[in-house]
Design a protein around this motif. Structure first.
Motif, PDB file in Angstrom:
ATOM      1  N   ALA C 187       1.789  -1.282   8.766  1.00 54.48           N
ATOM      2  CA  ALA C 187       1.868  -1.458   7.602  1.00 54.48           C
ATOM      3  C   ALA C 187       2.050   0.135   6.860  1.00 54.48           C
ATOM      4  O   ALA C 187       1.270   1.047   6.781  1.00 54.48           O
ATOM      5  N   ARG C 188       2.433   0.095   5.253  1.00 51.89           N
ATOM      6  CA  ARG C 188       2.201   1.751   4.739  1.00 51.89           C
ATOM      7  C   ARG C 188       1.061   2.352   4.523  1.00 51.89           C
ATOM      8  O   ARG C 188       0.381   3.641   4.795  1.00 51.89           O
ATOM      9  N   ASP C 189       0.069   1.260   4.557  1.00 50.77           N
ATOM     10  CA  ASP C 189      -1.271   2.038   4.525  1.00 50.77           C
ATOM     11  C   ASP C 189      -2.331   2.427   5.628  1.00 50.77           C
ATOM     12  O   ASP C 189      -3.611   2.990   5.131  1.00 50.77           O
ATOM     13  N   LYS C 190      -1.716   1.885   6.240  1.00 49.67           N
ATOM     14  CA  LYS C 190      -1.696   2.316   7.823  1.00 49.67           C
ATOM     15  C   LYS C 190      -1.933   4.037   7.942  1.00 49.67           C
ATOM     16  O   LYS C 190      -1.617   4.554   9.728  1.00 49.67           O
ATOM     17  N   ILE C 191      -0.845   4.330   7.225  1.00 48.48           N
ATOM     18  CA  ILE C 191       0.193   5.518   7.563  1.00 48.48           C
ATOM     19  C   ILE C 191      -0.829   7.432   7.798  1.00 48.48           C
ATOM     20  O   ILE C 191      -1.192   7.482   9.255  1.00 48.48           O
ATOM     21  N   SER C 192      -1.810   7.179   7.465  1.00 47.01           N
ATOM     22  CA  SER C 192      -2.906   8.220   7.671  1.00 47.01           C
ATOM     23  C   SER C 192      -3.658   8.421   8.382  1.00 47.01           C
ATOM     24  O   SER C 192      -4.289   9.012   9.449  1.00 47.01           O
ATOM     25  N   GLN C 193      -4.598   7.198   8.550  1.00 45.42           N
ATOM     26  CA  GLN C 193      -5.025   6.855   9.129  1.00 45.42           C
ATOM     27  C   GLN C 193      -4.579   6.952  10.725  1.00 45.42           C
ATOM     28  O   GLN C 193      -5.199   7.408  11.408  1.00 45.42           O
TER      29      GLN C 193
END
Lengths: 121, 73, 235
Positions: C187-193
């Motif tokens: 999911a896109r909100d996981k990219i930075s993690q």
């Protein structure tokens, strides 16, 4: 699963590595699941067949080597048998090398890519 | 098996040191939804051309037609 | 008249400016049932594999990634509108499942190079069948170890990111320098993690060389067919 138009993804995919030259070298050589090539010239056809046959022989040769090593380690071969087996396999390897050279094929050429199963050799 | 990938890189078209291009090629050529079979034709190892064979495309209408024909025979 | 097809999309009614496609053709949206396809006109059966065409294909698929997750076609998909419609209606359930998997996600790629230690004995030193076999045994044990290490790398990598990824596609090649290539769907909100974890992970393995790329449209997670490829193609 919210897309965030306020933080759009960058226009180009980012590439990040500290060893670009190595990866360039590797990615140029990676023979992945590309469509098969059809070479429109007679020599190509012959070479294609030679490649196929030699690949299979090479595969079997390596199986034989593995079996021989296993038997040797298993301790059920006499020193004379080990010596004979080794000599026979050595000659087979040399013969195959000859054939490869004759057809202008490298080890890489003989390594079939079986897709998800991986390489033949 | 022999890699047209190699051949493509050798051709002058490609900047063979462009890592970004190579990564892009790895994605668009090796992956993605395949709805047509393909072969790549090279002549004298220079040109590379994709031929879409459409072998995997199943036509629902065609299948029905075949069935209908059989029933009327 | 043929079409060149770039990707399948859901929930897209209109295209904003899309980049030019293959051979500089204009890209438009073709509605097919509940889906839509990004296409451009194409007046031949064959597509030249050129740098420009490959990059154009990638750019077109990429252009919708900010607003939706497309199902990318492989480069070279030339087809008629009728065949496209038939295909989509015949494969609707599988396509819906595929969209359910990739919805809201992107793909990030990792490739790993490791140095191979190849110590082969110099040719000409092997004079007897027995030493030949002993040398083979050394090689075979060596490559078995190599394969174990390669799989260990794959397991280690998987463990770093398994809580973040929805799916992964991994290829391991134990006998090569490029020992692993992985595609991670998340999911896109996981990219930075994900990026933070990867940065830390690479520090832990200084003996390995990493390449990260992305975010990509989910090319590696798009295929629903068993691919028909002739492995013994004459070449």
């Amino acid at each position: 699963m919210e897309l965030s138009p306020e933080n759009p993804l960058s226009a180009e995919p980012e590439i990040e590595t500290s060893h670009p030259e190595e990866f360039v070298e590797q990615l140029r050589c990676v023979s992945d699941s590309l469509p098969s090539r059809i070479n429109i010239d007679a020599e190509g056809v012959e070479q294609g067949l030679a490649k196929l046959v030699l690949t299979l022989i090479e595969f079997i040769r390596r199986l034989l080597e593995k079996q021989a090593v296993r038997r040797m380690e298993g301790g059920d071969l006499s020193p004379e048998q080990i010596e004979e087996l080794g000599l026979a396999l050595m000659k087979l390897e040399a013969k195959l090398q000859e054939l490869k050279t004759q057809f202008g094929l490298t080890d890489e050429d003989l390594n079939l890519d079986l897709g998800p199963i991986g390489r033949l050799i | 098996m022999s890699t047209s990938f190699d051949q493509m890189i050798v051709s002058e078209e490609w900047d063979s040191t462009d890592l970004s291009l190579l990564e892009t090629l790895d994605h668009v050529l090796n992956r993605g939804l395949v709805i047509a079979g393909e072969i790549t034709i090279s002549v004298a190892d220079i040109d590379l051309v994709f031929v879409g064979l459409n072998v995997l495309v199943s036509s629902v209408e065609t299948a029905h037609e075949v069935l209908r024909k059989r029933q009327t025979e | 008249m043929n079409l060149y097809a770039y990707c399948l999309v859901e929930d897209v009614d209109a295209l904003d400016a899309a980049p030019l496609g293959i051979s500089g053709a204009a890209v438009r949206l073709l509605r097919v049932g509940e889906f839509a396809v990004l296409v451009s006109n194409f007046d031949s059966d064959t597509v030249a594999v050129t740098r420009e065409n490959a990059l154009n294909h990638a750019a077109v698929v990429r252009s919708v990634l900010d607003r939706t997750t497309p199902l990318p076609f492989r480069f070279g998909t030339v087809i008629t509108e009728k065949q496209l419609s038939s295909y989509i209606s015949a494969r609707k359930p599988a396509l819906e499942l595929r969209f359910a998997l990739i919805r809201g996600c992107v793909e990030l790629s990792v490739k790993i190079i490791r140095e191979l230690s190849t110590e082969k004995s110099a040719p000409g030193e092997i004079t007897s069948g027995t030493t030949f076999l002993e040398e083979k045994r050394r090689e075979i044990r060596g490559s078995e170890q190599s394969a174990t290490e390669a799989n260990d790398i794959a397991t280690w990598l998987h463990e770093q990111v398994e809580t973040l990824t929805r799916d992964e596609q991994v290829t391991v090649r134990p006998s090569e320098k490029l020992v692993l290539a992985a595609a991670h769907l998340m999911a896109r909100d996981k990219i930075s993690q994900y990026k933070e974890i990867m940065a830390a992970a690479r520090e832990k393995r200084p003996e390995l060389h990493f390449l990260f790329s992305g975010p990509w449209p989910p090319y590696s997670f798009a295929n629903i067919e068993l691919e028909f490829k002739s492995q013994f193609g004459v070449s």
